[in-house]
Design an enzyme around this catalytic site. Structure first.
Site, PDB file in Angstrom:
ATOM      1  N   HIS A   1      -3.727  -2.779   0.802  1.00 39.18           N
ATOM      2  CA  HIS A   1      -3.567  -3.902   1.733  1.00 39.18           C
ATOM      3  C   HIS A   1      -2.321  -4.718   1.389  1.00 39.18           C
ATOM      4  O   HIS A   1      -1.493  -5.012   2.264  1.00 39.18           O
ATOM      5  CB  HIS A   1      -4.814  -4.782   1.680  1.00 39.18           C
ATOM      6  CG  HIS A   1      -4.739  -5.997   2.558  1.00 39.18           C
ATOM      7  ND1 HIS A   1      -5.306  -6.048   3.806  1.00 39.18           N
ATOM      8  CD2 HIS A   1      -4.158  -7.219   2.367  1.00 39.18           C
ATOM      9  CE1 HIS A   1      -5.082  -7.233   4.355  1.00 39.18           C
ATOM     10  NE2 HIS A   1      -4.385  -7.969   3.491  1.00 39.18           N
ATOM     11  N   GLU A   2      -2.175  -5.086   0.123  1.00 41.78           N
ATOM     12  CA  GLU A   2      -1.033  -5.917  -0.260  1.00 41.78           C
ATOM     13  C   GLU A   2       0.281  -5.158  -0.124  1.00 41.78           C
ATOM     14  O   GLU A   2       1.318  -5.753   0.189  1.00 41.78           O
ATOM     15  CB  GLU A   2      -1.209  -6.448  -1.680  1.00 41.78           C
ATOM     16  CG  GLU A   2      -2.491  -7.225  -1.934  1.00 41.78           C
ATOM     17  CD  GLU A   2      -2.759  -8.347  -0.945  1.00 41.78           C
ATOM     18  OE1 GLU A   2      -1.800  -8.800  -0.280  1.00 41.78           O
ATOM     19  OE2 GLU A   2      -3.921  -8.767  -0.824  1.00 41.78           O
TER      20      GLU A   2
ATOM     21  N   HIS B   1       1.568  -5.408   3.328  1.00 43.11           N
ATOM     22  CA  HIS B   1       2.218  -6.692   3.599  1.00 43.11           C
ATOM     23  C   HIS B   1       3.720  -6.650   3.317  1.00 43.11           C
ATOM     24  O   HIS B   1       4.461  -7.529   3.794  1.00 43.11           O
ATOM     25  CB  HIS B   1       1.592  -7.797   2.760  1.00 43.11           C
ATOM     26  CG  HIS B   1       0.488  -8.529   3.437  1.00 43.11           C
ATOM     27  ND1 HIS B   1       0.651  -9.172   4.637  1.00 43.11           N
ATOM     28  CD2 HIS B   1      -0.809  -8.744   3.055  1.00 43.11           C
ATOM     29  CE1 HIS B   1      -0.489  -9.752   4.984  1.00 43.11           C
ATOM     30  NE2 HIS B   1      -1.392  -9.509   4.045  1.00 43.11           N
TER      31      HIS B   1
ATOM     32  N   GLU C   1      -1.610 -10.301   9.428  1.00 44.95           N
ATOM     33  CA  GLU C   1      -2.856  -9.901   8.770  1.00 44.95           C
ATOM     34  C   GLU C   1      -3.593  -8.795   9.525  1.00 44.95           C
ATOM     35  O   GLU C   1      -4.162  -7.881   8.916  1.00 44.95           O
ATOM     36  CB  GLU C   1      -3.776 -11.100   8.581  1.00 44.95           C
ATOM     37  CG  GLU C   1      -3.311 -12.091   7.523  1.00 44.95           C
ATOM     38  CD  GLU C   1      -3.276 -11.525   6.107  1.00 44.95           C
ATOM     39  OE1 GLU C   1      -3.648 -10.347   5.902  1.00 44.95           O
ATOM     40  OE2 GLU C   1      -2.879 -12.266   5.200  1.00 44.95           O
TER      41      GLU C   1
ATOM     42  N   TYR D   1      -8.636 -10.880  10.227  1.00 45.18           N
ATOM     43  CA  TYR D   1      -8.558  -9.557   9.619  1.00 45.18           C
ATOM     44  C   TYR D   1      -9.385  -8.536  10.410  1.00 45.18           C
ATOM     45  O   TYR D   1      -8.876  -7.499  10.828  1.00 45.18           O
ATOM     46  CB  TYR D   1      -9.083  -9.583   8.188  1.00 45.18           C
ATOM     47  CG  TYR D   1      -8.238 -10.306   7.172  1.00 45.18           C
ATOM     48  CD1 TYR D   1      -7.738  -9.636   6.062  1.00 45.18           C
ATOM     49  CD2 TYR D   1      -7.962 -11.659   7.283  1.00 45.18           C
ATOM     50  CE1 TYR D   1      -6.987 -10.283   5.102  1.00 45.18           C
ATOM     51  CE2 TYR D   1      -7.207 -12.326   6.338  1.00 45.18           C
ATOM     52  CZ  TYR D   1      -6.720 -11.636   5.238  1.00 45.18           C
ATOM     53  OH  TYR D   1      -5.975 -12.282   4.285  1.00 45.18           O
TER      54      TYR D   1
END
Length: 505
Positions: free
Chosen positions: A353-354, A357, A376, A440
């Site tokens: 997930h990060e 980003h 997001e 999300y």
């Protein structure tokens, strides 16, 4: 950012269903699918219309005091003239319990040893050695207004020099220290964005990631005792002994922020993918390889799916960080509590997930205060794509059903009259649970629906064109809608209105 400790119920739910989904299928799929990228080359922007930061800092790891001098070359890229420039002073949000960026139920996790303040004190602001008047204003004293003395016209640049000290609090969040690490994020005066709304001077909210910034070039030096290791945004270009410290020098081009994390306990693993150096900083030998492998696979998958990662390195750092995971350019903080047997599946999810980003908010920016869904929702759906490309569509579908849809449905059952709007400012959500479910989960459900409507060929073309158009810039919902409609030649505004409650025309 992704929270995995909103409350005990959330944590248990997430762990159970993610582990169930992965344990059934993980062994079955090992090869990463190949995705042909339309846009294989991404150039770092150059030129004189980009802001520049030159920061020399020294950290006292005992007192947790950082002293710094900072030169800023600020370019007025607007069509207006300015008599003042505004900067965010995020550390001042940590002065008082009433302004810290945590919800009440998070305070014991954020400050396990009890609250102590953090802050930033500006000693001076100058231009060509001429002292400029400045004011510290805003909620929590988190805004610095620098009066320029004369107008800065459109297209002109100004160079400012600042001196300041930063007190780092005992906080297990983005900015703070714990038993093992000192997290140095959102720590320096960073220029506020000026856009069609004017200066964006929002405070440091407790919900979401309340940040909005332009890309800039950075040169940062940090002096640390020799036993400390530094994980950082940018490339480490030099390490030299100086007066009993090691001075680390970093260079970062066209990044949206600059963060660091340091520890005297760090170990490191490294790998390389497509010429990009991947680093994993950790404390325990076990499961550090999971962090490294996930980072390698994420950078590869997302580069092939959206557009090539344009930087030379990406680092994953274990941290005293109760929230779960937090993204910064080239660097992500991961809760060191996830490096455990019973949480290793969550560790993989959070890192993927990060890493996503880095594309959504890192390379393509957006106003995370007023349009948080834009980065997001795309990031959460990109996390699902990571599992699809690495383990197969069946795994992705199981995680989507059991983690995204089921939790959204459970929330709606408990909140039948809840606000269903995804498109809203972070200060319009009642708490982090509502924020996470809507932004999300429902946001990811919208992206899944969009993919099903468009088909894979057009869906991935939309994301690649969106990336190509807005890389190193700030995007908004209107821009994303226009890309979707132009690429597909379809009227899709109604979908955004239905799913997101987006009503602008």
């Amino acid at each position: 950012m992704i929270k995995v400790r909103l409350n005990k119920r959330f944590t248990a739910f997430t762990i159970v269903f993610l582990i169930l989904a992965l344990s059934v299928f993980a062994a079955k799929y090992q090869m990463i699918e190949k995705v042909t990228s339309v846009y294989s080359g991404v150039r770092i922007p150059t030129g004189k219309n980009i802001n520049e930061y030159d920061i020399n800092a020294q950290l006292d790891p005992v007192e947790k005091i950082l002293t710094a001098t900072q030169k800023v070359r600020y370019v007025n890229n607007s069509n207006r003239s300015f008599n003042a420039i505004y900067f965010h002073l995020y550390p001042n949000a940590f002065k008082l319990e009433q302004t810290v960026p945590f919800e009440k139920g998070e305070m014991e996790l954020a400050y396990p040893g009890g609250f102590e303040e953090g802050n930033i004190t500006i000693s001076s602001v100058k231009k060509n050695n001429e002292v400029l008047t400045h004011l510290v204003i805003g909620k929590g004293e988190t805004i610095l207004k620098v009066n320029l003395g004369k107008l800065l016209e459109s297209g002109e640049a100004i160079e400012l020099e600042m001196e300041y000290t930063v007190k780092i609090p005992p906080s297990y969040g983005r900015f703070g220290y714990g038993e093992n690490t000192i997290s140095i994020a959102n720590w320096y005066p960073i220029a506020a964005v000026f856009d069609h709304k004017g200066w964006n001077l929002e405070p440091y909210y407790a919900i979401g990631d309340p940040f909005y910034s332009d890309v800039a070039n950075y040169r940062v030096s940090m002096a640390l005792p020799p036993e400390y290791t530094l994980a950082t945004t940018g490339n480490i270009t030099k390490k030299e002994n100086k007066e009993g410290n090691i001075v680390w020098t970093m260079d970062a081009k066209a990044v949206r922020d600059f963060a660091m994390i340091t520890s005297d306990q760090f170990k490191m693993l490294e790998d390389k993918v497509d010429g990009i150096n991947i680093f994993s900083y950790y404390f325990e030998d076990e499961y550090a390889d999971i962090a490294l492998d996930t980072a390698v696979d994420s950078i590869k998958i997302f580069s092939e799916s959206f557009g090539k990662y344009p930087y030379d390195q990406f680092s994953v750092a274990a941290a005293d960080f109760f929230i779960g995971g937090m993204e910064y350019p080239n660097l992500v903080f991961i809760d060191e509590g996830l490096y455990r047997e019973e949480r290793k599946d969550i560790l993989e999810y959070v890192i993927a997930h990060e890493a996503a980003h880095q594309w959504w908010y890192g390379i393509i920016g957006n106003d995370e205060v007023n349009e948080p869904w834009l980065d997001e929702a795309l990031t959460e759906y990109s996390t699902l794509l990571y599992y699809e490309k690495k383990y197969g569509k069946e795994v992705k579908d199981q995680i989507y059903k059991n983690m995204i849809v089921r939790y959204y449905d459970a929330y709606r059952d408990n909140e039948p009259n809840g606000n269903e709007a995804v498109y809203r400012s972070i200060n319009k959500f009642k708490d982090s649970i509502e924020y996470q479910v809507m932004v999300y989960y429902k946001g990811a459900m919208f992206v899944e629906d969009l993919r099903n409507q468009l088909g894979d060929e057009q869906f991935f073309k939309v994301l690649k064109v969106y990336f190509d158009k807005y890389k190193f810039k700030n995007a908004d919902t209107e821009g994303f809608i226009k890309i979707c409609e132009q690429v597909t030649n379809k009227e899709l505004r109604g979908n955004f209105k239905e799913w997101l409650r987006y009503n602008k025309e």
